[in-house]
Scaffold this motif. Structure first.
Motif, PDB file in Angstrom:
ATOM      1  N   SER A 252       0.854  -1.188   0.000  1.00 26.48           N
ATOM      2  CA  SER A 252       0.000   0.000   0.000  1.00 26.48           C
ATOM      3  C   SER A 252       0.888   1.235   0.000  1.00 26.48           C
ATOM      4  CB  SER A 252      -0.930   0.031   1.234  1.00 26.48           C
ATOM      5  OG  SER A 252      -0.173   0.131   2.429  1.00 26.48           O
ATOM      6  N   GLY A 253       0.322   2.365  -0.441  1.00 27.66           N
ATOM      7  CA  GLY A 253       1.053   3.625  -0.378  1.00 27.66           C
ATOM      8  C   GLY A 253       2.361   3.620  -1.125  1.00 27.66           C
ATOM      9  N   ALA A 254       2.438   2.892  -2.255  1.00 25.52           N
ATOM     10  CA  ALA A 254       3.658   2.774  -3.061  1.00 25.52           C
ATOM     11  C   ALA A 254       4.783   2.054  -2.331  1.00 25.52           C
ATOM     12  CB  ALA A 254       4.144   4.136  -3.557  1.00 25.52           C
ATOM     13  N   ARG A 255       4.405   1.255  -1.311  1.00 23.38           N
ATOM     14  CA  ARG A 255       5.379   0.430  -0.600  1.00 23.38           C
ATOM     15  C   ARG A 255       4.845  -0.993  -0.515  1.00 23.38           C
ATOM     16  NH1 ARG A 255       4.239   4.349   2.847  1.00 23.38           N
ATOM     17  NH2 ARG A 255       3.530   2.855   4.411  1.00 23.38           N
ATOM     18  N   GLY A 256       5.756  -1.948  -0.566  1.00 23.46           N
ATOM     19  CA  GLY A 256       5.385  -3.347  -0.416  1.00 23.46           C
ATOM     20  C   GLY A 256       6.235  -4.008   0.643  1.00 23.46           C
ATOM     21  N   LEU A 257       5.634  -4.923   1.402  1.00 25.56           N
ATOM     22  CA  LEU A 257       6.340  -5.655   2.447  1.00 25.56           C
ATOM     23  C   LEU A 257       6.479  -7.115   2.028  1.00 25.56           C
ATOM     24  CD1 LEU A 257       7.459  -5.308   5.402  1.00 25.56           C
ATOM     25  CD2 LEU A 257       5.325  -6.377   6.140  1.00 25.56           C
ATOM     26  N   ALA A 258       7.669  -7.646   2.194  1.00 27.00           N
ATOM     27  CA  ALA A 258       7.919  -9.054   1.910  1.00 27.00           C
ATOM     28  C   ALA A 258       8.771  -9.637   3.028  1.00 27.00           C
ATOM     29  CB  ALA A 258       8.619  -9.230   0.564  1.00 27.00           C
ATOM     30  N   ARG A 259       8.565 -10.913   3.281  1.00 25.72           N
ATOM     31  CA  ARG A 259       9.349 -11.594   4.314  1.00 25.72           C
ATOM     32  C   ARG A 259       9.698 -12.988   3.821  1.00 25.72           C
ATOM     33  NH1 ARG A 259       4.086 -11.291   8.261  1.00 25.72           N
ATOM     34  NH2 ARG A 259       2.826 -12.896   7.239  1.00 25.72           N
ATOM     35  N   GLY A 260      10.758 -13.553   4.377  1.00 26.60           N
ATOM     36  CA  GLY A 260      11.206 -14.857   3.911  1.00 26.60           C
ATOM     37  C   GLY A 260      11.844 -15.669   5.017  1.00 26.60           C
ATOM     38  N   LEU A 261      11.746 -16.983   4.878  1.00 27.83           N
ATOM     39  CA  LEU A 261      12.430 -17.934   5.739  1.00 27.83           C
ATOM     40  C   LEU A 261      13.400 -18.729   4.877  1.00 27.83           C
ATOM     41  CD1 LEU A 261       9.421 -19.306   7.853  1.00 27.83           C
ATOM     42  CD2 LEU A 261      11.029 -17.486   8.469  1.00 27.83           C
ATOM     43  N   VAL A 262      14.608 -18.936   5.372  1.00 29.22           N
ATOM     44  CA  VAL A 262      15.649 -19.621   4.615  1.00 29.22           C
ATOM     45  C   VAL A 262      15.953 -20.956   5.293  1.00 29.22           C
ATOM     46  CG1 VAL A 262      17.984 -19.487   3.693  1.00 29.22           C
ATOM     47  CG2 VAL A 262      16.613 -17.401   3.914  1.00 29.22           C
ATOM     48  N   TYR A 263      15.862 -22.035   4.506  1.00 29.68           N
ATOM     49  CA  TYR A 263      16.082 -23.388   5.005  1.00 29.68           C
ATOM     50  C   TYR A 263      17.245 -24.042   4.271  1.00 29.68           C
ATOM     51  CZ  TYR A 263      11.278 -23.103   6.856  1.00 29.68           C
ATOM     52  OH  TYR A 263      10.120 -22.735   7.512  1.00 29.68           O
ATOM     53  N   THR A 264      17.975 -24.899   4.978  1.00 23.69           N
ATOM     54  CA  THR A 264      18.946 -25.752   4.310  1.00 23.69           C
ATOM     55  C   THR A 264      18.203 -26.857   3.567  1.00 23.69           C
ATOM     56  OG1 THR A 264      19.169 -27.307   6.152  1.00 23.69           O
ATOM     57  CG2 THR A 264      20.605 -25.357   6.166  1.00 23.69           C
ATOM     58  N   ARG A 265      18.903 -27.518   2.696  1.00 24.33           N
ATOM     59  CA  ARG A 265      18.297 -28.639   1.962  1.00 24.33           C
ATOM     60  C   ARG A 265      17.811 -29.723   2.924  1.00 24.33           C
ATOM     61  NH1 ARG A 265      20.533 -30.921  -3.734  1.00 24.33           N
ATOM     62  NH2 ARG A 265      19.219 -32.752  -3.937  1.00 24.33           N
ATOM     63  N   GLY A 266      18.453 -29.824   4.090  1.00 22.67           N
ATOM     64  CA  GLY A 266      18.045 -30.804   5.090  1.00 22.67           C
ATOM     65  C   GLY A 266      16.880 -30.366   5.950  1.00 22.67           C
ATOM     66  N   GLY A 267      16.387 -29.128   5.765  1.00 25.29           N
ATOM     67  CA  GLY A 267      15.196 -28.680   6.472  1.00 25.29           C
ATOM     68  C   GLY A 267      15.434 -27.811   7.682  1.00 25.29           C
ATOM     69  N   ASP A 268      16.680 -27.430   7.960  1.00 22.31           N
ATOM     70  CA  ASP A 268      16.953 -26.560   9.107  1.00 22.31           C
ATOM     71  C   ASP A 268      16.632 -25.107   8.747  1.00 22.31           C
ATOM     72  OD1 ASP A 268      17.882 -28.641  10.707  1.00 22.31           O
ATOM     73  OD2 ASP A 268      19.950 -28.404   9.987  1.00 22.31           O
ATOM     74  N   LEU A 269      15.869 -24.434   9.592  1.00 22.10           N
ATOM     75  CA  LEU A 269      15.586 -23.011   9.404  1.00 22.10           C
ATOM     76  C   LEU A 269      16.791 -22.219   9.892  1.00 22.10           C
ATOM     77  CD1 LEU A 269      13.734 -20.632   8.743  1.00 22.10           C
ATOM     78  CD2 LEU A 269      12.708 -20.898  11.012  1.00 22.10           C
ATOM     79  N   VAL A 270      17.464 -21.507   8.984  1.00 15.93           N
ATOM     80  CA  VAL A 270      18.731 -20.864   9.336  1.00 15.93           C
ATOM     81  C   VAL A 270      18.648 -19.345   9.358  1.00 15.93           C
ATOM     82  CG1 VAL A 270      20.110 -22.795   8.532  1.00 15.93           C
ATOM     83  CG2 VAL A 270      19.548 -20.955   6.929  1.00 15.93           C
ATOM     84  N   CYS A 271      17.615 -18.765   8.733  1.00 15.29           N
ATOM     85  CA  CYS A 271      17.584 -17.311   8.606  1.00 15.29           C
ATOM     86  C   CYS A 271      16.157 -16.841   8.374  1.00 15.29           C
ATOM     87  CB  CYS A 271      18.482 -16.903   7.436  1.00 15.29           C
ATOM     88  SG  CYS A 271      18.588 -15.138   7.100  1.00 15.29           S
ATOM     89  N   SER A 272      15.817 -15.664   8.917  1.00 11.72           N
ATOM     90  CA  SER A 272      14.545 -14.999   8.652  1.00 11.72           C
ATOM     91  C   SER A 272      14.838 -13.604   8.114  1.00 11.72           C
ATOM     92  CB  SER A 272      13.703 -14.885   9.926  1.00 11.72           C
ATOM     93  OG  SER A 272      13.394 -16.162  10.456  1.00 11.72           O
ATOM     94  N   VAL A 273      14.006 -13.142   7.171  1.00  6.92           N
ATOM     95  CA  VAL A 273      14.241 -11.875   6.480  1.00  6.92           C
ATOM     96  C   VAL A 273      12.932 -11.110   6.365  1.00  6.92           C
ATOM     97  CG1 VAL A 273      15.250 -10.776   4.435  1.00  6.92           C
ATOM     98  CG2 VAL A 273      15.935 -13.111   5.055  1.00  6.92           C
ATOM     99  N   VAL A 274      12.987  -9.793   6.560  1.00  5.17           N
ATOM    100  CA  VAL A 274      11.842  -8.915   6.296  1.00  5.17           C
ATOM    101  C   VAL A 274      12.357  -7.672   5.589  1.00  5.17           C
ATOM    102  CG1 VAL A 274       9.954  -7.558   7.269  1.00  5.17           C
ATOM    103  CG2 VAL A 274      10.589  -9.726   8.341  1.00  5.17           C
TER     104      VAL A 274
END
Length: 294
Positions: A257-279
């Motif tokens: 909204s308002g010419a801005r967009g929010l995105a977020r992400g979770l990063v996993y290893t190939r083995g399924g470990d959650l290693v990083c979060s991003v916003v």
């Protein structure tokens, strides 16, 4: 058909970009690659700033979070000076603030916190069930199939990206492909040194490649007719990982909204470990409403 030859920087070139020159205590100088974007790529300045911070921190402390603001567009034709403020050196945590300067003005600021390894509670969100990267075509192959060429934005970095779902350029022509989720596999395609800071800085670099495209995908818009820029960026590092192993970047956009967009992400290893979060929040302005960033 075969995609056009890759004309961007090599991995050695990217590692050279991240290898800052120390010019005084707490002051470092960075450069930009030849033939890159017309404005400095946000992931580059974030990765370089984290390198500067990390080089003032004891090696037994690892970055666990960063928070950054993109203040002005960066000029790739001139060096970037990174000034590090040693905010705190505590018993468990070390805090650094970094300011990136060009033409006498701040273009970017980053705060990063480092922590020595401690045992504690453990849980994580489950990794999405997706095809493995070896089963998927590359981003360049997907783009070539979609538009008959490889756009320049997909050719100037050495990160191997394998999209799992539709691309925004495909959703532009097929409304049924529009989605608020954007899953990609990514990795550096060559073996890297074991330095943990290097792997984190490369993930910081790569994390900015596709987040705002997630917002475009939700609306069936491609980069054409859109002015985009990263505004702020936050990352949390949960577990060790290697940037030269496949990582699943599961991204979504909850709002725009308002010419801005929010995105977020979770990063996993190939083995399924959650290693990083991003916003990240970014400017996403229609060309008809184009103006200078505030």
């Amino acid at each position: 058909m075969t995609p056009e030859p890759h004309t961007g920087q090599t991995l050695d070139g990217l590692l050279g970009i991240l290898d800052l020159e120390p010019i005084e205590v707490n002051i470092f100088r960075g450069r930009s690659p030849d033939g890159g974007p017309q404005r400095i790529f946000g992931g580059q300045v974030a990765g370089q700033a984290l390198v500067a911070a990390g080089r003032t921190v004891p090696s037994d402390r690892f970055v666990h979070s960063l928070h950054a603001y993109f203040i002005r567009p960066g000029d790739p034709a001139v060096p970037i000076v990174y000034e590090v403020d040693r905010v705190r050196d505590g018993r468990s945590f070390t805090t650094r603030r970094v300011t990136a300067i060009q033409h006498g003005k701040a273009i970017f600021t980053l705060s990063a916190s480092f922590h020595h390894v401690e045992p504690g509670l453990e849980h994580q969100a489950a990794m999405p069930d997706v095809p493995l990267p070896d089963e998927l075509p590359t981003m360049r192959e997907r783009l070539y199939d979609a538009v008959g060429r490889v756009p320049r934005f997909a050719s100037w970095h050495p990160i191997d990206i394998r999209p799992v779902g539709p691309l925004s350029i495909e959703a532009e022509h097929d409304p049924s492909l529009r989605t608020t989720r954007n899953l990609i596999w990514l990795r550096v395609g060559e073996t890297l040194p074991d330095d943990p800071l290097l792997h984190v800085c490369l993930m910081t670099y790569a994390s900015d490649l596709s987040l705002l495209d997630t917002v475009l995908l939700a609306h069936g818009r491609s980069f054409s007719g859109i002015a985009m820029a990263s505004l702020d960026h936050a990352m949390w590092f949960h577990r060790p990982f290697r940037a030269d192993d496949w990582l699943l970047y599961a991204q979504e956009t909850p709002t725009a909204s308002g010419a801005r967009g929010l995105a977020r992400g979770l990063v996993y290893t190939r083995g399924g470990d959650l290693v990083c979060s991003v916003v990240q929040e970014g400017l996403i302005r229609l060309v008809a409403d184009r103006g200078e960033q505030g």
